[in-house]
Scaffold this motif. Structure first.
Motif, short mmCIF file in Angstrom:
data_model
loop_
_atom_site.label_atom_id
_atom_site.label_comp_id
_atom_site.label_asym_id
_atom_site.label_seq_id
_atom_site.Cartn_x
_atom_site.Cartn_y
_atom_site.Cartn_z
N GLU A 5 -15.62 27.14 -23.93
CA GLU A 5 -15.37 27.65 -22.58
C GLU A 5 -15.57 26.59 -21.51
N TYR A 6 -16.60 25.76 -21.66
CA TYR A 6 -16.88 24.80 -20.58
C TYR A 6 -15.75 23.81 -20.41
N LEU A 7 -14.96 23.57 -21.47
CA LEU A 7 -13.85 22.63 -21.38
C LEU A 7 -12.71 23.16 -20.53
N GLU A 8 -12.69 24.47 -20.28
CA GLU A 8 -11.61 25.06 -19.51
C GLU A 8 -11.78 24.82 -18.01
N ASP A 9 -12.94 24.41 -17.58
CA ASP A 9 -13.18 24.12 -16.17
C ASP A 9 -13.42 22.62 -16.02
N GLU A 10 -12.56 21.94 -15.27
CA GLU A 10 -12.64 20.48 -15.17
C GLU A 10 -13.95 20.04 -14.54
N TYR A 11 -14.43 20.77 -13.53
CA TYR A 11 -15.68 20.38 -12.88
C TYR A 11 -16.84 20.47 -13.86
N ASP A 12 -16.91 21.57 -14.62
CA ASP A 12 -17.98 21.72 -15.61
C ASP A 12 -17.87 20.64 -16.67
N GLN A 13 -16.66 20.30 -17.06
CA GLN A 13 -16.46 19.27 -18.07
C GLN A 13 -16.98 17.92 -17.60
N LEU A 14 -16.68 17.57 -16.34
CA LEU A 14 -17.17 16.30 -15.79
C LEU A 14 -18.69 16.31 -15.67
N SER A 15 -19.25 17.47 -15.35
CA SER A 15 -20.71 17.58 -15.24
C SER A 15 -21.38 17.38 -16.59
N VAL A 16 -20.81 17.98 -17.63
CA VAL A 16 -21.37 17.81 -18.97
C VAL A 16 -21.22 16.37 -19.42
N ASN A 17 -20.09 15.73 -19.07
CA ASN A 17 -19.93 14.30 -19.34
C ASN A 17 -21.10 13.51 -18.77
N ALA A 18 -21.45 13.81 -17.52
CA ALA A 18 -22.52 13.08 -16.84
C ALA A 18 -23.85 13.25 -17.57
N ALA A 19 -24.14 14.48 -18.01
CA ALA A 19 -25.39 14.72 -18.74
C ALA A 19 -25.39 13.97 -20.07
N MET A 20 -24.28 14.01 -20.78
CA MET A 20 -24.18 13.32 -22.06
C MET A 20 -24.35 11.81 -21.90
N LEU A 21 -23.67 11.23 -20.91
CA LEU A 21 -23.76 9.78 -20.72
C LEU A 21 -25.16 9.37 -20.30
N ALA A 59 -16.96 16.33 -27.41
CA ALA A 59 -18.20 16.40 -26.64
C ALA A 59 -18.16 15.53 -25.39
N LEU A 60 -17.35 14.47 -25.42
CA LEU A 60 -17.18 13.58 -24.27
C LEU A 60 -15.70 13.50 -23.94
N SER A 61 -15.33 13.97 -22.78
CA SER A 61 -13.92 13.92 -22.37
C SER A 61 -13.72 12.70 -21.47
N LEU A 62 -13.53 11.56 -22.08
CA LEU A 62 -13.38 10.30 -21.36
C LEU A 62 -12.08 9.63 -21.78
N SER A 63 -11.28 9.21 -20.83
CA SER A 63 -10.07 8.45 -21.14
C SER A 63 -10.32 6.98 -20.83
N PHE A 64 -9.90 6.10 -21.73
CA PHE A 64 -10.12 4.67 -21.58
C PHE A 64 -8.79 3.92 -21.57
N ASN A 74 -12.22 5.36 -15.77
CA ASN A 74 -12.46 5.78 -14.40
C ASN A 74 -13.50 6.89 -14.34
N GLU A 75 -13.55 7.73 -15.39
CA GLU A 75 -14.54 8.81 -15.41
C GLU A 75 -15.96 8.26 -15.47
N VAL A 76 -16.15 7.12 -16.13
CA VAL A 76 -17.49 6.52 -16.18
C VAL A 76 -17.88 6.01 -14.80
N TYR A 77 -16.95 5.39 -14.09
CA TYR A 77 -17.24 4.96 -12.73
C TYR A 77 -17.64 6.16 -11.86
N ASP A 78 -16.91 7.26 -12.01
CA ASP A 78 -17.23 8.47 -11.25
C ASP A 78 -18.61 8.99 -11.62
N THR A 79 -18.94 8.92 -12.91
CA THR A 79 -20.25 9.39 -13.37
C THR A 79 -21.37 8.55 -12.78
#
Length: 218
Positions: A5-21, A59-64, A74-79
């Motif tokens: 479910e969390y993957l369906e919301d882009e904001y939640d996905q980016l937030s989980v990325n931040a916690a994981m990183l 678990a990590l939605s990051l494009s390189f 770019n997602e890492v820079y945002d994080t």
């Protein structure tokens, strides 16, 4: 909350990325929380995302994409900016995880990644952080990364030979995955509040109004 479910919301996905990183960078840091320069952190993010892709883990939605010093995102820079704004990460000569960031990352690791359903994800985080914790310079990570194949399945030319600007394979997404990070609603909300501390006073005020009977629930 469902496992996807969390993957369906882009904001939640980016937030989980931040916690994981933040967890990855803390667990590969010194005891004082010093995590290293931007190149080191970027390569740790890439190598973790790469290992997850190899195991078909979502678990990590990051494009390189391939850039001058290897894979960049770019997602890492945002994080970095989101964690710094929230007081969880700070940069002077190198990045350091703040005491608040350490507490937050440790809690996420214990309460989310140590859940049985996230065991495969925790194993990748531990593998990468354990392997590279002593590699304080970015050079060993860069050399290792350059020698990897451009494709997750190991075929094709090496990353070293990729043209600048070329994009890496997209991370696996459900239903084409073996494992998906399971995060409860409570933790999704906790991450959102931690990354946006300015919203906490409004939430606390709403709770106080409800407890005092100033807000009626239909």
């Amino acid at each position: 909350m469902s496992r996807t479910e969390y993957l369906e919301d882009e904001y939640d996905q980016l937030s989980v990325n931040a916690a994981m990183l933040l967890v990855i960078w803390l667990r590969a840091s010194t005891e004082e929380g010093s995590a290293g320069g931007r190149l080191r952190l970027m390569k740790l993010a890439f190598l973790t995302a790469r290992r997850m892709a190899e195991e078909s883990i979502c678990a990590l939605s990051l494009s390189f994409y391939r850039w001058k010093f290897g894979p960049m995102s770019n997602e890492v820079y945002d994080t970095w900016e989101r964690l710094r704004a929230a007081g969880l990460l700070e940069e002077e000569e190198v990045w350091s995880v703040t005491p608040s960031g350490m507490d937050f990352a440790d809690a996420f690791y214990r309460e989310v990644l140590c859940n049985e359903q996230n065991a495969a994800i925790r194993e990748v985080v531990d593998e990468v952080s354990d392997k590279w914790r002593s590699a304080w310079s970015a050079q060993p990570l860069m050399a290792h990364t350059y020698d990897l194949s451009a494709n997750v399945d190991g075929t094709g030319f090496s990353i070293r030979d990729m043209p600048l600007g070329a994009e890496f394979e997209s991370p696996p997404m459900p239903p084409h995955t073996n494992f998906v990070l399971s995060v409860g609603n409570d933790w999704v909300e906790t991450i959102a509040l931690k990354l946006n501390p300015s919203t906490l006073p409004m939430l606390q005020a709403a709770v106080e109004d409800f407890r005092a009977g100033r807000i009626l629930m239909a």
